[in-house]
Design an enzyme around this catalytic site. Sequence first.
Site, PDB file in Angstrom:
ATOM      1  N   GLY A  40       0.850  -1.192   0.000  1.00 15.83           N
ATOM      2  CA  GLY A  40       0.000   0.000   0.000  1.00 15.83           C
ATOM      3  C   GLY A  40       0.883   1.238   0.000  1.00 15.83           C
ATOM      4  N   GLY A  42      -0.432   4.623   0.251  1.00 18.48           N
ATOM      5  CA  GLY A  42      -1.133   5.825   0.678  1.00 18.48           C
ATOM      6  C   GLY A  42      -0.284   6.579   1.685  1.00 18.48           C
ATOM      7  N   ALA A  44       0.166   6.297   4.885  1.00 22.23           N
ATOM      8  CA  ALA A  44       0.927   5.447   5.797  1.00 22.23           C
ATOM      9  C   ALA A  44       2.026   4.696   5.048  1.00 22.23           C
ATOM     10  CB  ALA A  44      -0.007   4.473   6.509  1.00 22.23           C
ATOM     11  N   HIS A 266     -20.699   9.179   7.258  1.00 24.61           N
ATOM     12  CA  HIS A 266     -20.582  10.619   7.093  1.00 24.61           C
ATOM     13  C   HIS A 266     -21.936  11.188   6.671  1.00 24.61           C
ATOM     14  CE1 HIS A 266     -19.045  14.486   5.927  1.00 24.61           C
ATOM     15  NE2 HIS A 266     -17.860  14.153   6.370  1.00 24.61           N
ATOM     16  N   ARG A 337     -20.884  13.860  13.557  1.00 24.15           N
ATOM     17  CA  ARG A 337     -21.251  13.089  12.374  1.00 24.15           C
ATOM     18  C   ARG A 337     -22.255  11.980  12.657  1.00 24.15           C
ATOM     19  NH1 ARG A 337     -15.277  12.372   9.483  1.00 24.15           N
ATOM     20  NH2 ARG A 337     -15.110  14.546   8.852  1.00 24.15           N
TER      21      ARG A 337
END
Lengths: 644, 249
Positions: A40, A42, A44, A266, A337
């Site tokens: 991954g 992204g 991180a 959300h 939220r």
Amino acid sequence: MILDSKIPAGPLAEKWTKHKFSSKLVNPANKRKYDVIVVGTGLAGASAAASLAELGYNVKAFCFQDSPRRAHSIAAQGGINAAKNYQNDGDSIYRLFYDTIKGGDYRAREGNVYRLAEVSVKIIDQCVAQGVPFAREYGGLLANRSFGGAQVSRTFYARGQTGQQLLLGAYSALSRQVANGKVKLFPRTEMMDVVVIDGHAKGIVTRNLITGAIETHAAHAVLLCTGGYGNVFFLSTNAMGSNVTAAWRAHKRGAFFANPCFTQIHPTCIPVSGDHQSKLTLMSESLRNDGRVWVPATQEIAEKLRKGQIKANDIKEEDRDYFLERKYPSFGNLVPRDVASRNAKYVCDEGRGVNETGEAVYLDFRDAINRDTRKIIEQKYGNLFEMYKQITGEDPYDMPMMIYPAVHYTMGGLWVDYNLMTTVPGLYALGEANFSEHGANRLGASALMQGLADGYFVVPYTVGDYLAQLAPKQVDDTHPEFAKVKEEVQSRINTLLNINGTKPVDYFHKRLGKIMWNECGMARTTEGLKGAKAEIQALKKEFWSNVKLMGTNEELNQTLEKANRVADFLELGELMVDDALNRNESCGGHFREEYQTPDGEALRDDENYAYVAAWKYLGEGQEEELVKEELVFENVKLTQRSYK
Amino acid sequence: MKLTLKIWRQKNTSDKGGFVTYVADHVSKDMSFLEMLDVLNDQLTERGEDPVHFDHDCREGICGMCSLYINGKPHGPLQTTTCQLHMRSFSDGETITIEPWRAKAFPVLKDLVVNRSAFDRIIQAGGYVSINTGGVPDANEIPISKTIADLAMDAAQCIGCGACVAACKNASAMLFTSAKISQLALLPQGQVERKSRAENMVAQMDEEGFGACTNTGACEAECPKGISITNIARMNREYFSAVVSSDNM
């Protein structure tokens, strides 16, 4: 079995400093003898891969997209929190820590959250030094805003594209290490399994998405930075490719999965328009600062609206129910939220929803435009209004916007200790893929903070501590376990390709999504969850006997990729339901209808459920075993949230 | 709506490829363009035909993964990404031609999917500030005027989709490369490596086989993020001043 979180003893503010000092170090000359796999790219993954390579380790970085820059962190709009207190408004590391623990409804670890707040300040320094163009004041210093109802202005931002700019910053650091030869990049490559030898993670098996080649990669440690699993709901704000496969396969190899039912919904997304819908688009939360949320006061009026007999603007003031302002006079449209989402669901369940589907509420700017002029509203929200018009074909300056909640983030994930190591030694989980910092509910602008904290400032220390305990011996994939796992991956793919049923993959994914959304979404009940479990099991059986894939493994085959991911979502869905059933309380994003206060708010049960629910995989077709990690609160007092 | 789709099909990079015509029935105007293709693909699968492969991911116009050359324009008739294009931009009975990005440096992998890793290599050639994690000054120790920060942000918004290359008759990557060079040349953080960055990124761009710029402005006209060709002018200035006083020894 007892789960050891390895939180260092001592005062909160000294834990991380002490821990860093007591961590073992790898001799600088030996670092080049260790290989680390990062799955991954992204926030991180890219930050971890770059930072570890800078230290001297050999890194292999994998992503399923065509470039590391595409990872879904890129879509985060609002901003990134940091306790810089640049605004002199009373912020501090302790306050960010406190807000995060409280916002998470007291289901996160004090030690981890404090560390997150502590390193948050360094993230901003790092990103600015990389050339991330954050918003600035006329004096040349960084601008901040208050976000998601926070009482202080601690959010840094780059227009509405903060995630994009932070990711491109991390991607640039990663690219520099690729050029230096310290990172080997594997784009369009998907992780299919982890290889565990003598209880330690020693590598992964991947599929090259262009050629279909199944390959093995050995390393001294494996980092999963593979994001969240919101796509189990089919419709979510996640990217189409976001999936749970890497985390789930790791789970089946021994990594516990924690709090899977903690998902964040959300409130302000563009509603579903029909069966063809493939994803949901988030509209920034900031819209609730000026927009007023309402539905018609009666079912009859709503009915007429849905049939197109009247328009929103025809409805008289006394026939409008501004339900958030009515129920929560002091917070009004700015309630958190989860509260905003749940109340939108309630009014729609009462038959007062708008849109053709009856699953939407209005977010109306009429009063704001009359008060502030259209020009001011345009300056504040112009790009969002434009985006809304693009997608729905309606102009929100003339007609109220329609919004509905959507799945946005998953707080649950692989269980990790203070070192971000899973229950499999040598296997780490970072960012949204782990469960650790947000408890039962994440605060706005905190996801970016956590991803970068884990990658830039936590894992470079904790992975070193683990590697220092291994001999600096070269690793390779000659151990028979690599061949065995590769064979298993291959045979699973063959099984999928040979089912040759009648229904495409999306048919199953959509049905799973409906079950999850209806029974394991905004509000959950014992009965509903039990029914969902049976339905998912039946759906899983049907999937494995009636899914239809085209093509072969030895080519670019997007339906095969999807089928692989959906197969894992079907298994995860069942565990989420188990977890939601087990947690007989309401907290944060997890709302069980049986457990609410007389006012209809989430009712926690701190006596019995102040724990992390970590699930252990026991084998195909078997119920997973629940292992509890009790949460210890030494610094904060547990209170009930109230927004009246 | 009922539409006729002429779609480029190509099994792999070495296959010659060609157009295949499909009929898309029951298309709703509220569908996104990619959702229209999703529905077509489900129908193809049910009929036992190989679905049309295309790149896409975030479907909210920011990841830069989606492409498609629609009726002779990258990302179709609007100045958005393909994922943000909706069927209401087309009319009932229309014939739509869908092709992959066409550029030597972006070889077709399958159908509408192309390989854009040349862009990654251009960034690897210098699209960064050479600092390691940790040991950096406090963020507010580097004041930057708001005007400059805003200009840098205008350039930094590039999503790396490659529409600029697809739009250009020379398949030039100048807009993409110049956006990164501009962002870092404008900011104080980028000054130290300013010259070598311009030289190395331009050299990599040429090596990848992208064409030269002849100032037609097609890239800017089609860029879904509105990246301005002013950036190309800035890159040219950076490049020429770099080569006359080169840091590359």
